[in-house]
Design an enzyme around this catalytic site. Sequence first.
Site, PDB file in Angstrom:
ATOM      1  N   GLY A  21      -4.629   0.425   0.470  1.00  0.00           N
ATOM      2  CA  GLY A  21      -3.422  -0.296   0.880  1.00  0.00           C
ATOM      3  C   GLY A  21      -2.410  -0.248  -0.260  1.00  0.00           C
ATOM      4  O   GLY A  21      -2.641  -0.810  -1.333  1.00  0.00           O
ATOM      5  N   ILE A  62       0.940  -1.384  -1.757  1.00  0.00           N
ATOM      6  CA  ILE A  62       1.873  -2.489  -1.567  1.00  0.00           C
ATOM      7  C   ILE A  62       3.193  -2.135  -2.247  1.00  0.00           C
ATOM      8  O   ILE A  62       3.283  -2.060  -3.474  1.00  0.00           O
ATOM      9  CB  ILE A  62       1.314  -3.816  -2.140  1.00  0.00           C
ATOM     10  N   ILE A  86      -6.541  -1.911  -3.210  1.00  0.00           N
ATOM     11  CA  ILE A  86      -5.095  -2.175  -3.236  1.00  0.00           C
ATOM     12  C   ILE A  86      -4.463  -1.434  -4.404  1.00  0.00           C
ATOM     13  O   ILE A  86      -4.975  -1.443  -5.522  1.00  0.00           O
ATOM     14  CB  ILE A  86      -4.814  -3.702  -3.387  1.00  0.00           C
ATOM     15  N   LYS A  87      -3.339  -0.805  -4.112  1.00  0.00           N
ATOM     16  CA  LYS A  87      -2.511  -0.221  -5.165  1.00  0.00           C
ATOM     17  C   LYS A  87      -1.230  -1.027  -5.229  1.00  0.00           C
ATOM     18  O   LYS A  87      -0.530  -1.161  -4.211  1.00  0.00           O
ATOM     19  CB  LYS A  87      -2.188   1.230  -4.828  1.00  0.00           C
ATOM     20  N   THR A  88      -0.938  -1.590  -6.409  1.00  0.00           N
ATOM     21  CA  THR A  88       0.288  -2.376  -6.522  1.00  0.00           C
ATOM     22  C   THR A  88       0.865  -2.250  -7.926  1.00  0.00           C
ATOM     23  O   THR A  88       0.370  -1.463  -8.737  1.00  0.00           O
ATOM     24  CB  THR A  88       0.054  -3.840  -6.115  1.00  0.00           C
TER      25      THR A  88
END
Length: 267
Positions: free
Chosen positions: A143, A145, A176-178
Site C-alpha cells: 500500500g 500512501i 506500507i510505503k510512506t
Amino acid sequence: MNGKERRLRNILNRNTGRSLVLAVDHGMALGAMSGIVDIAGTIRSLDATGKVDCWLMTKGIYTHAFDPAGDPGVILRASGGATIAGPDLTREGPTASAEEALFLGADAMATTAFIGSGYEHETLVGMAAMATECRKWNLPLLGVIGLGKTNEEKKKDPKFIALGARVGAEHGADIIKTYYTENDFDKVVAGCPVPVMIAGGPKCETNLDTLKMIHGALQGGARGIVMGRNVWQSPHPTALLSAVYGLIHENMDVNEAAGLLDHLAAR
Ligand code: 5RP
C-alpha cells in the site's frame, strides 16, 4: 507456509526481515526522467551489484525492459492512469489485475491511496478492492500512501503520516510505503500493524542526507526502503546502493555507510 508467506520471502530478506526495494515506476506519470531514461540499463547495472532485494515497476517496464542480472523480487505497480500533463496526479485507478501479476511472475502488487486529496475515497476503495483480489491468490499488497502536491506540509507531519499508514493497513495492505518524518517516526510504525517502509521523495541535497534519512527511519522501526530518485539520480548510484545496503542489512551507522560510499565512489 502459504503462498503469501512464500512471496514475502522474495521481498523481505529472511535474515534481517528488512528490504531494499528500488522503485523504477516513475515513468508512468512523470515520463523518462533523468536516471531512468535508459531504464533497462539502470536496472541491469544496479541489479548486478547484488544489493537489490526487490524492484517496484509497472507491467510495461517488466515486459520490455526488465532483464536483471540476479533473481530479485518484483512488486508490480498496479495503479496509475494519471500524468503530470493531466489535471490531477492523484486520480489513479487500477492498471493491472492479480491474475496478470501472477502471469508475469510478480511477487506482490502495489497500489496508491492519496490521503487528504480529492481522490482519497476512490483511491482507498481501490486499495481495498485490490487487497480483496490479492487475497484470493495469496499475493501480498504494498500500500503506497501518497498525499498529493497540495499536501507538502503534511508529508512532514507524523500524525498525518501515521494516519495514512494505519488507514492503508486497515484497507488491506500487507506492507506500507510512506514518507519518513524526522520527528516521531517510531509512532508512525507503532500505530501500523504491518511493516512500514519509506519512499524517498524528490532527491535529497546530498548522499549523506539520503543515508541519514534511511538510518533515522530504520532506528524508528522501518523495515527498509522503497526508493528511487535518491539512488538512481545520485552521481554514484552503485556506491550509494552499497552504502544503503550496509545500513539496511549490515547494521552500519551513518558514518560507516558514508565511509563505504566515499571509498567506492573514489574508485
Ligand atoms: C513514483 C512512486 C515511487 O515508487 C516512490 O515515490 C519511490 O520513489 P522515490 O524514492 O523516487 O520517491 O510512487 O510514482
